[in-house]
Design a protein around this motif. Structure first.
Motif, short mmCIF file in Angstrom:
data_model
loop_
_atom_site.label_atom_id
_atom_site.label_comp_id
_atom_site.label_asym_id
_atom_site.label_seq_id
_atom_site.Cartn_x
_atom_site.Cartn_y
_atom_site.Cartn_z
N GLN A 257 -0.74 6.78 11.61
CA GLN A 257 -1.88 5.85 11.80
C GLN A 257 -2.45 6.00 13.20
O GLN A 257 -3.67 5.99 13.39
CB GLN A 257 -1.37 4.44 11.50
CG GLN A 257 -2.21 3.30 11.97
CD GLN A 257 -2.01 3.01 13.46
OE1 GLN A 257 -3.01 2.90 14.17
NE2 GLN A 257 -0.80 2.93 13.94
N ARG B 191 -10.72 3.85 7.83
CA ARG B 191 -11.99 3.14 7.66
C ARG B 191 -12.22 2.16 8.82
O ARG B 191 -13.32 2.05 9.32
CB ARG B 191 -12.01 2.40 6.31
CG ARG B 191 -12.35 3.32 5.15
CD ARG B 191 -12.73 2.50 3.91
NE ARG B 191 -11.57 1.86 3.34
CZ ARG B 191 -10.77 2.41 2.45
NH1 ARG B 191 -11.01 3.63 2.01
NH2 ARG B 191 -9.73 1.76 1.97
N LEU B 192 -11.14 1.49 9.24
CA LEU B 192 -11.30 0.56 10.37
C LEU B 192 -11.67 1.32 11.65
O LEU B 192 -12.42 0.82 12.47
CB LEU B 192 -10.00 -0.21 10.61
CG LEU B 192 -9.76 -1.46 9.76
CD1 LEU B 192 -8.46 -2.13 10.18
CD2 LEU B 192 -10.90 -2.45 9.89
N LYS B 193 -11.10 2.51 11.80
CA LYS B 193 -11.42 3.30 12.99
C LYS B 193 -12.78 3.97 12.89
O LYS B 193 -13.29 4.49 13.87
CB LYS B 193 -10.35 4.38 13.21
CG LYS B 193 -9.10 3.87 13.89
CD LYS B 193 -8.21 5.02 14.33
CE LYS B 193 -7.06 4.51 15.18
NZ LYS B 193 -6.18 5.60 15.62
N PHE C 190 -6.99 2.93 4.84
CA PHE C 190 -7.40 1.62 5.36
C PHE C 190 -7.66 1.70 6.87
O PHE C 190 -8.71 1.27 7.37
CB PHE C 190 -6.32 0.59 5.05
CG PHE C 190 -6.52 -0.75 5.71
CD1 PHE C 190 -7.61 -1.55 5.38
CD2 PHE C 190 -5.61 -1.22 6.65
CE1 PHE C 190 -7.79 -2.79 5.99
CE2 PHE C 190 -5.79 -2.45 7.27
CZ PHE C 190 -6.87 -3.24 6.93
N PHE C 191 -6.71 2.27 7.60
CA PHE C 191 -6.87 2.32 9.06
C PHE C 191 -7.96 3.32 9.48
O PHE C 191 -8.64 3.10 10.48
CB PHE C 191 -5.54 2.64 9.74
CG PHE C 191 -4.60 1.46 9.77
CD1 PHE C 191 -4.87 0.37 10.59
CD2 PHE C 191 -3.48 1.41 8.96
CE1 PHE C 191 -4.03 -0.74 10.60
CE2 PHE C 191 -2.63 0.31 8.97
CZ PHE C 191 -2.92 -0.77 9.79
N LEU D 126 0.84 -1.20 0.00
CA LEU D 126 0.00 0.00 0.00
C LEU D 126 0.88 1.25 0.00
O LEU D 126 2.00 1.23 0.49
CB LEU D 126 -0.89 0.02 1.25
CG LEU D 126 -1.87 -1.14 1.45
CD1 LEU D 126 -2.75 -0.88 2.67
CD2 LEU D 126 -2.75 -1.34 0.22
N GLU E 135 -2.89 5.18 1.06
CA GLU E 135 -3.77 4.00 1.15
C GLU E 135 -3.71 3.37 2.54
O GLU E 135 -4.72 2.88 3.05
CB GLU E 135 -3.37 2.97 0.09
CG GLU E 135 -3.73 3.41 -1.32
CD GLU E 135 -3.04 2.57 -2.39
OE1 GLU E 135 -3.42 2.69 -3.57
OE2 GLU E 135 -2.09 1.81 -2.05
#
Lengths: 313, 271
Positions: free
Chosen positions: A156, A115-117, A112-113, A104, A108
């Protein structure tokens, strides 16, 4: 364990509370009855030898591994507990030797993180800018240096403006300039009221930066408090660096005769004097009698490393 | 359970396989093999060219039984243990996500990639052959594709389960290979061996049920039983009672082969 923090340093209510926390792996007691409180807006250090139980404690505070006994609460909610999603959305975590996905890009990875959070990706560019990685946003992580990966890991952890940050050896792989930049960000976060728990093996790096710290050894917290309070509790000797002309070295030795001083060592252009903390003023008074022979005087407090070895050994 | 968390993990796993061309490579393998079998499958009889969908599917079944379990096991064996060994699992689990959501996300993303490549690979061949097929034949071919997807999903589920139990990637890969050997090469031999050793006195009635304990056999029966022409070509499948060979029943068995290992993996992963 002794909590000897001065009451006036209390920056807020406890946001992380550990009570009687134990983690046993068969006969091995990785964490053995830890009580800990981290207050709101505090930069709290957790130090100890390898295997002292720091990382296990971190993982239990994050709910990654279950407790054998005891209780941990983050912002009033038990960890682990039914309210874990709410708690974790308030928390940022930078693991030791952070591993991200090589395929990634920086952008990106944060998307990704985020969206997870469950937070918007709109602020990701600003977060990358904050950690100094905007120029590498479109590059794949496999092309990043170790320091850049560490900064991306930190970015992150900052996603979603967490109220609590867990930073495990956060400056690993960073060059001195990046370390300075990293702590500048921590100062900003502290001014915004973010609570931070940090571990580091580089004690000199954190001794002037943490509000309080806990020293862990053999799965227990040996002491908690400000660096200065721990120094005083350990009652480690001070060092005076007395700058005098070489011909006056003997005069210094004579002036200190009869005082409870330890070593007196003539070094390159100065005399190093070790004395007990309660003899400090008597030593200063004795040196004042030398009528201008003393060109300069520095009092060195014991380092955090001295304090650490005092408690952990 | 938050489906958005599952979708995030699944999306990453799926697009990782698209970006690294895994899906393309596997789809190409399926296409090339399927076309070769369709056109050159009868070369030993001195003829080339497409003959019948029944013969083509029968040949493809033999190929798929070897290939898809292997691909699925290779795809999923390090789904969890790989994250753990690399050190990225703790970071993932520190997010607002449950272990079940993470596991399902991983599985669905990988299953999506495997399904996409299977459908693309065999679907392309179906399109090429469609001019020579009637509706019934197309239906057979569609059933073959669907059962291939189910076979892949079943072995992927087993692979993900192994990735939860294994202590490291090396052990996980060893377990995956052993699993492939057991189900694809050894299982039928064992069943036949029991029958032969006992001269059919023991285990004969239980044989059809024993075959349900192997997803590869369930796949074979699903495809072979639907085609009268080729049913007699196979050994074990011919002794399977028609009452047990209903597609919906075998589909349920395949679904159990997907759900079962995943449930065990979830139980272990939560501990």
């Amino acid at each position: 364990m002794a909590d000897i923090s001065p009451a006036q340093n209390d920056p807020g209510a406890p946001v992380i509370v550990a009570r009687g926390v134990r983690k046993h792996y068969g006969p091995i007691h990785a964490v053995d009855g830890v009580d800990l409180e981290v207050r709101s807006g505090e930069l709290f250090g957790l130090i100890g030898h390898n295997g002292a139980g720091k990382s296990t404690m971190f993982k239990m505070m994050l709910g990654l591994i279950p407790l054998t006994a005891g209780e941990i609460r983050i912002d009033g909610a038990p960890v682990p507990g039914s309210d874990f999603r709410t708690v974790r959305r308030k928390v940022g975590y930078l693991p030791e030797n952070v591993v991200l996905y090589d395929n990634l890009t920086g952008t990106e990875t944060l998307d990704f993180f985020a969206r997870l959070k469950g937070v918007s990706t709109a602020n990701n560019a600003a977060v990358l800018e904050r950690v100094g990685l905007m120029h590498a946003a479109k590059r794949r992580v496999r092309e990043y240096s170790k320091g850049m990966r560490q900064r991306l890991g930190f970015a992150q952890a900052l996603l979603g403006k967490p109220r609590i940050l867990f930073l495990d050896e956060p400056t690993t792989g960073l060059d001195p300039e990046a370390i300075r930049g990293f702590y500048a960000i921590l100062r900003q976060l502290k001014s915004e009221g973010v609570t931070m728990v940090i571990t580091s093996h580089i004690l000199a790096e954190i001794q002037e930066r943490v509000d309080r710290l806990a020293i862990m050894a053999a799965g227990k917290v040996q002491a908690t408090g400000t660096v200065q309070a721990l120094r005083e509790q350990m009652d480690l000797p001070l060092w005076f660096d007395v700058r005098v002309a070489p011909e006056d070295f003997e005069a210094v030795r004579n002036a200190l005769g009869g005082l409870p001083v330890g070593a007196i060592e003539a070094r390159d252009g100065h005399v190093a004097v070790q004395c007990a903390r309660d003899a400090k003023m008597a030593v200063i008074a004795a040196l004042a009698t030398l009528n201008g022979k003393v060109r300069d005087l520095t009092v060195r407090e014991p380092s955090l490393e001295d304090v650490f070895f005092g408690f952990s050994d | 359970m938050e489906f958005s968390q599952i979708a995030t993990i699944a999306g990453k796993e799926f697009w990782d396989r698209i970006r690294n061309r895994w899906v393309l490579a596997v789809a190409l393998v399926f296409t090339v093999f399927a076309l070769s079998i369709a056109y050159f499958g009868s070369a030993q009889q001195g003829a080339v060219g497409f003959r019948s969908i029944e013969v083509t599917i029968a040949s493809l079944v033999s190929l798929v039984i070897y290939l898809i379990p292997l691909i699925a096991l290779v795809l999923g064996f390090d789904a969890i243990v790989g994250e753990r060994e690399r050190g990225s699992l703790d970071l993932l689990l520190s997010m607002p996500i449950t272990r079940l959501e993470l596991l399902l996300g991983k599985y669905l993303g990988l299953a999506g990639a495997l399904t996409f490549s299977t459908v693309a690979g065999f679907g392309l061949v179906g399109v090429v052959l469609s001019a020579q097929l009637d509706l019934g034949s197309l239906f057979h071919y569609f059933g073959f594709m669907l059962s291939s997807v189910l076979l892949g999903c079943a072995f992927l589920s087993i692979a993900v389960m192994l990735s939860v139990f294994a202590a490291d990637r090396t052990r996980a890969s060893g377990l995956a290979i052993a699993t492939w050997f057991f189900f694809v090469l050894i299982f039928d031999l064992l069943v036949l061996g029991v029958l032969v050793v006992t001269a059919g006195r023991w285990g004969g009635e239980a044989l059809p049920y024993a075959l349900l304990f192997n997803p590869a056999d369930v796949f074979r029966i699903l495809n072979i039983f639907s085609m009268e022409d080729v049913r007699t070509l196979y050994g074990l499948s011919t002794v399977f009672p028609p009452a047990l060979a209903r597609p919906w029943l075998l589909g349920l068995v395949m679904a159990a082969w997907i759900a079962g290992p995943l449930a065990i993996a979830t139980w272990r992963f939560r501990r």
